[in-house]
Design an enzyme around this catalytic site. Structure first.
Site, mmCIF file in Angstrom:
data_model
loop_
_atom_site.group_PDB
_atom_site.id
_atom_site.type_symbol
_atom_site.label_atom_id
_atom_site.label_comp_id
_atom_site.label_asym_id
_atom_site.label_seq_id
_atom_site.Cartn_x
_atom_site.Cartn_y
_atom_site.Cartn_z
ATOM 1 N N ILE A 76 72.617 13.700 21.714
ATOM 2 C CA ILE A 76 71.332 13.756 22.567
ATOM 3 C C ILE A 76 71.129 14.904 22.764
ATOM 4 O O ILE A 76 69.720 14.809 22.950
ATOM 5 C CB ILE A 76 71.668 12.564 23.466
ATOM 6 C CG1 ILE A 76 71.170 11.269 23.833
ATOM 7 C CG2 ILE A 76 70.664 12.850 24.664
ATOM 8 C CD1 ILE A 76 72.450 10.682 24.379
ATOM 9 N N HIS A 127 67.729 14.848 -11.624
ATOM 10 C CA HIS A 127 67.458 16.550 -11.431
ATOM 11 C C HIS A 127 66.262 16.107 -11.111
ATOM 12 O O HIS A 127 65.479 15.992 -11.769
ATOM 13 C CB HIS A 127 67.959 17.421 -12.206
ATOM 14 C CG HIS A 127 67.365 18.677 -12.513
ATOM 15 N ND1 HIS A 127 68.592 19.656 -11.381
ATOM 16 C CD2 HIS A 127 66.325 19.786 -12.516
ATOM 17 C CE1 HIS A 127 67.128 20.364 -11.718
ATOM 18 N NE2 HIS A 127 66.600 20.707 -12.117
HETATM 19 P P1 FAD Z 1 72.503 -1.632 23.465
HETATM 20 O O1 FAD Z 1 70.654 -1.490 22.040
HETATM 21 O O2 FAD Z 1 72.462 -0.826 24.687
HETATM 22 O O3 FAD Z 1 71.606 -3.085 23.834
HETATM 23 C C1 FAD Z 1 72.019 -3.922 24.831
HETATM 24 C C2 FAD Z 1 70.847 -4.395 25.507
HETATM 25 O O4 FAD Z 1 71.515 -5.578 26.528
HETATM 26 C C3 FAD Z 1 69.843 -4.058 26.551
HETATM 27 O O5 FAD Z 1 68.330 -4.350 26.257
HETATM 28 C C4 FAD Z 1 69.773 -4.222 28.127
HETATM 29 O O6 FAD Z 1 68.769 -4.363 28.883
HETATM 30 C C5 FAD Z 1 70.428 -5.779 27.640
HETATM 31 N N1 FAD Z 1 71.013 -6.426 28.671
HETATM 32 C C6 FAD Z 1 72.109 -5.821 29.740
HETATM 33 N N2 FAD Z 1 72.954 -6.345 30.745
HETATM 34 C C7 FAD Z 1 72.531 -7.145 30.314
HETATM 35 C C8 FAD Z 1 72.359 -8.817 30.853
HETATM 36 N N3 FAD Z 1 73.772 -8.689 32.196
HETATM 37 N N4 FAD Z 1 71.488 -9.783 30.042
HETATM 38 C C9 FAD Z 1 70.881 -9.221 30.051
HETATM 39 N N5 FAD Z 1 70.575 -8.161 28.661
HETATM 40 C C10 FAD Z 1 71.863 -7.496 29.118
HETATM 41 N N6 FAD Z 1 72.806 5.310 17.495
HETATM 42 C C11 FAD Z 1 72.367 5.556 15.516
HETATM 43 O O7 FAD Z 1 72.693 4.640 15.466
HETATM 44 N N7 FAD Z 1 71.718 6.522 15.363
HETATM 45 C C12 FAD Z 1 70.849 7.324 16.360
HETATM 46 O O8 FAD Z 1 69.896 7.425 16.263
HETATM 47 C C13 FAD Z 1 70.351 7.095 18.030
HETATM 48 N N8 FAD Z 1 70.251 7.360 18.484
HETATM 49 C C14 FAD Z 1 69.462 7.718 19.748
HETATM 50 C C15 FAD Z 1 68.857 7.485 20.657
HETATM 51 C C16 FAD Z 1 69.303 8.092 21.810
HETATM 52 C C17 FAD Z 1 68.228 9.417 23.092
HETATM 53 C C18 FAD Z 1 69.939 7.313 22.332
HETATM 54 C C19 FAD Z 1 70.412 7.335 24.301
HETATM 55 C C20 FAD Z 1 71.278 6.747 22.177
HETATM 56 C C21 FAD Z 1 70.738 6.861 20.384
HETATM 57 N N9 FAD Z 1 71.540 5.971 19.570
HETATM 58 C C22 FAD Z 1 71.804 5.595 18.618
HETATM 59 C C23 FAD Z 1 72.701 5.229 19.711
HETATM 60 C C24 FAD Z 1 72.060 3.597 20.541
HETATM 61 O O9 FAD Z 1 71.446 3.001 20.930
HETATM 62 C C25 FAD Z 1 73.542 3.051 20.262
HETATM 63 O O10 FAD Z 1 74.908 2.736 19.896
HETATM 64 C C26 FAD Z 1 73.385 1.026 20.523
HETATM 65 O O11 FAD Z 1 71.916 0.591 21.034
HETATM 66 C C27 FAD Z 1 74.448 -0.018 20.219
HETATM 67 O O12 FAD Z 1 73.651 -1.000 20.994
HETATM 68 P P2 FAD Z 1 73.895 -2.772 21.529
HETATM 69 O O13 FAD Z 1 73.245 -3.818 20.982
HETATM 70 O O14 FAD Z 1 75.654 -2.211 21.891
HETATM 71 O O15 FAD Z 1 73.355 -2.476 22.486
HETATM 72 P P1 NAI Z 2 78.285 13.064 23.253
HETATM 73 O O1 NAI Z 2 79.747 12.258 24.102
HETATM 74 O O2 NAI Z 2 77.559 12.908 22.168
HETATM 75 O O3 NAI Z 2 77.923 14.896 23.895
HETATM 76 C C1 NAI Z 2 78.279 14.810 25.416
HETATM 77 C C2 NAI Z 2 78.880 16.248 25.003
HETATM 78 O O4 NAI Z 2 78.713 16.548 27.034
HETATM 79 C C3 NAI Z 2 79.840 17.064 25.496
HETATM 80 O O5 NAI Z 2 79.945 18.016 24.688
HETATM 81 C C4 NAI Z 2 80.723 17.117 26.310
HETATM 82 O O6 NAI Z 2 81.881 18.181 25.912
HETATM 83 C C5 NAI Z 2 79.662 17.687 27.186
HETATM 84 N N1 NAI Z 2 79.829 17.428 28.973
HETATM 85 C C6 NAI Z 2 80.695 16.529 29.664
HETATM 86 N N2 NAI Z 2 80.237 16.810 30.446
HETATM 87 C C7 NAI Z 2 80.303 18.356 30.905
HETATM 88 C C8 NAI Z 2 79.801 19.241 32.030
HETATM 89 N N3 NAI Z 2 79.614 18.898 33.197
HETATM 90 N N4 NAI Z 2 78.874 20.277 31.620
HETATM 91 C C9 NAI Z 2 78.460 21.076 30.293
HETATM 92 N N5 NAI Z 2 78.655 19.724 29.257
HETATM 93 C C10 NAI Z 2 79.736 18.793 29.945
HETATM 94 O O7 NAI Z 2 77.200 12.590 24.354
HETATM 95 P P2 NAI Z 2 75.537 12.203 24.519
HETATM 96 O O8 NAI Z 2 74.890 12.992 23.496
HETATM 97 O O9 NAI Z 2 74.655 12.087 25.517
HETATM 98 O O10 NAI Z 2 75.611 10.863 23.000
HETATM 99 C C11 NAI Z 2 75.595 9.122 24.116
HETATM 100 C C12 NAI Z 2 75.936 8.732 22.735
HETATM 101 O O11 NAI Z 2 74.915 8.862 22.659
HETATM 102 C C13 NAI Z 2 76.968 9.435 21.986
HETATM 103 O O12 NAI Z 2 77.961 8.666 21.564
HETATM 104 C C14 NAI Z 2 76.507 9.528 20.400
HETATM 105 O O13 NAI Z 2 77.162 8.421 19.824
HETATM 106 C C15 NAI Z 2 74.684 8.148 20.762
HETATM 107 N N6 NAI Z 2 73.989 8.527 20.498
HETATM 108 C C16 NAI Z 2 73.879 8.712 18.922
HETATM 109 C C17 NAI Z 2 72.805 9.837 17.862
HETATM 110 C C18 NAI Z 2 72.566 9.419 16.811
HETATM 111 O O14 NAI Z 2 73.940 8.298 16.230
HETATM 112 N N7 NAI Z 2 71.596 10.206 16.319
HETATM 113 C C19 NAI Z 2 71.452 10.116 19.053
HETATM 114 C C20 NAI Z 2 71.651 9.995 20.165
HETATM 115 C C21 NAI Z 2 72.969 9.215 20.824
#
Ligand code: FAD
Ligand code: NAI
Length: 462
Positions: free
Chosen positions: A180, A441
């Site tokens: 992130i 290619h």
């Molecule tokens: P979520 O997507 O978190 O969905 C859970 C849903 O459950 C939510 O809508 C919530 O409102 C609902 N919910 C929770 N509790 C309740 C309840 N009690 N009743 C009803 N509804 C409820 N992953 C990738 O693979 N590629 C990426 O590019 C990527 N980019 C990311 C960028 C960011 C900024 C972030 C934060 C995450 C990113 N991720 C990415 C991670 C990805 O978003 C998550 O791994 C994924 O959304 C997980 O899916 P999920 O279905 O487990 O849960």
């Molecule tokens: P992350 O686990 O990828 O990275 C967190 C980082 O914060 C680590 O490098 C850690 O060492 C550092 N950190 C922890 N405590 C700290 C402190 N006190 N001071 C300084 N550094 C510290 O977590 P992130 O980036 O928040 O993403 C969360 C999840 O969302 C990831 O597990 C990822 O899989 C998912 N995600 C996936 C994306 C994708 O697939 N492209 C894009 C964005 C999120």
């Protein structure tokens, strides 16, 4: 009281995919979602909006840095932040509405509100209680908190706030050089912010191939991101418009302070299951607070399953989706399967970074004999034509059998290229199988073939 074969709680990539597959397999299905739109974290405040901002800001970067050399002269575009946010939101809306359409098409009831499980076989949403033969918990994750850091989603923000800032900040401090931090840090660096990333460890993106980590950090530095590594953030102090970030360098315990207009806290995410009431039903958790499941994604309470970010494993949308399909098949009496050894990870910076399978570190730790085939994008004609010669493809194969064990790519289109290796790994292919496959290619994918050739008699263009 309505009664269903399956009620899914949560409509993220895990939940909505599980619901659709359940319905396709003939099960009467409902999905509970408390948000105003379907699609979970991924569609609303995760994967999709972040990729829209990455795309828009990358276009600006291209215009500013590469257009003139290609003979495209003239004024670079300027940033209309409000319009960029509108574009981002319309991308989100079209995707969340798409899920609504798919629910209708598959006759899935959307139970609007926050759900809980008052007893086995029952799901409560608002004042209504519904019966369910099977319950799938897909409630996802939320940002972890950091002691001493109070998030207000205006000045000190999580990824959610960072996707809708009032303006592009002059100084952005990112806590955490994970996925992130680096994706959103890249967005703001391209839009003109001074971005400083403070990371606890000595390398970016923990768990990734060390060679990729080094090259990746170097490339990001070249793009203007500054890094303070080996630094533990102690606390933040925020006013209405500014913040201070206090950190301690691990090497000498010295204390430092950074000024920021906005602080992005990106130090990981944690599972969401509070308020579901599942502890009273005997649903066990892992040591890290995730819902514990067996190989069929069933929790310790019969008939209650869990998938996605709320259980262990990488927090990725496609991992949640695969589990969603698999658990639906298990519930329908079929054989759901997820190959956890072949789940790709992609970072959507420029260039992209992608990986699958083993790293050299995991292979060394397991004492396995392996060989490395590496090819630089400098030897790839297509990459050079688009100023993307930096980066490489690295394939790891078993020393004896030549079977592909993992791949690490940093370079153009890495997030798509990795799937060629994923498919090869699913079929148990050797590096030679990849090397003997004709690749068109000029494509970036030739670099994958050359890395496979490098596992054998050697690449041609290096
Ligand atoms: P979520 O997507 O978190 O969905 C859970 C849903 O459950 C939510 O809508 C919530 O409102 C609902 N919910 C929770 N509790 C309740 C309840 N009690 N009743 C009803 N509804 C409820 N992953 C990738 O693979 N590629 C990426 O590019 C990527 N980019 C990311 C960028 C960011 C900024 C972030 C934060 C995450 C990113 N991720 C990415 C991670 C990805 O978003 C998550 O791994 C994924 O959304 C997980 O899916 P999920 O279905 O487990 O849960
Ligand atoms: P992350 O686990 O990828 O990275 C967190 C980082 O914060 C680590 O490098 C850690 O060492 C550092 N950190 C922890 N405590 C700290 C402190 N006190 N001071 C300084 N550094 C510290 O977590 P992130 O980036 O928040 O993403 C969360 C999840 O969302 C990831 O597990 C990822 O899989 C998912 N995600 C996936 C994306 C994708 O697939 N492209 C894009 C964005 C999120």
């Amino acid at each position: 009281m309505s009664s269903y074969d399956v009620i899914v709680i949560g409509s993220g990539p895990g939940g909505y995919v599980a619901a659709i597959r359940c319905a396709q397999l003939g099960l009467k299905t409902a999905c509970v979602e408390g948000r105003e739109t379907l699609g979970g974290t991924c569609l609303n405040v995760g994967c999709i909006p972040s990729k829209a901002l990455l795309h828009a800001s990358h276009m600006l970067h291209e215009a500013e840095h590469n257009f003139a050399e290609m003979g495209l002269k003239g004024k670079s575009p300027s940033v209309d932040w409000k319009q960029m946010l509108t574009y981002k939101q319309s991308t989100v809306d079209s995707n969340t509405k798409g899920i609504e359409f798919l629910f209708k098409k598959n006759k899935i009831d959307w139970l609007k509100g926050w759900g809980s499980v008052p007893e086995a076989g029952k799901v409560k949403v608002g004042d209504e209680v519904h019966e369910a033969k099977n319950i799938i918990i897909a409630t996802g994750s939320e940002p972890s908190s950091l002691p001493g850091v109070e998030v207000d989603e205006k000045v000190v923000v999580t990824s959610t706030g960072a996707l809708e800032l009032g303006k592009v900040p002059k100084k952005l401090v990112v806590i955490g050089a994970g996925v992130i931090g680096l994706e959103l840090g890249s967005v703001y660096a391209r839009l003109g912010s001074e971005v400083t990333v403070v990371e606890f460890l000595d390398a970016v993106t923990p768990g990734m191939d060390p060679e990729v980590q080094k090259v990746f950090q170097r490339m990001l530095k070249k793009q203007g991101l500054e890094f303070i590594m080996g630094a533990a953030v102690q606390k933040t102090e925020a006013s209405k418009t500014k913040a201070k970030v206090h950190y301690k360098l691990r090497k000498d315990d010295s204390e430092h302070v950074l000024d920021a207009d906005v602080v992005l806290v990106a130090t990981g995410r944690k599972p969401v299951h509070d308020g579901l009431g599942i502890d009273a039903l005997g649903v066990e958790l892992t040591k890290r607070g995730q819902i514990a499941v067996d190989k069929n994604w069933q929790t310790s309470a019969k008939g209650i399953y869990a998938i996605g970010d709320v259980i262990e494993g990488p927090m990725l949308a496609h991992k949640a989706e695969d589990e969603g399909m698999a658990v639906a098949e298990v519930i329908a009496g079929k054989h759901g399967h997820v190959n956890y050894g072949v789940i790709p990870g992609v970072i959507y910076t420029h260039p992209e970074v992608a990986n699958v399978g083993e790293t050299e570190a995991t292979l060394k730790e397991a004492g396995r004999a392996y060989k490395v085939g590496k090819f630089s994008f400098m030897g790839n004609a297509r990459a050079k034509a688009v100023f993307a010669g930096d980066g490489f493809v690295k394939i790891l194969a078993d020393k004896e059998t030549d079977r592909i064990l993992g791949a690490h790519i940093i370079g153009p289109g890495a997030g798509d290229l990795i799937h060629e290796v994923c498919v090869a790994m699913e079929f148990g292919a050797s590096a030679q199988d990849l090397a003997m496959t004709c690749h068109a290619h000029p494509t970036y994918s030739e670099a994958v073939r050359e890395a496979a050739l490098a596992c054998g008699d050697g690449p041609i263009h290096m």
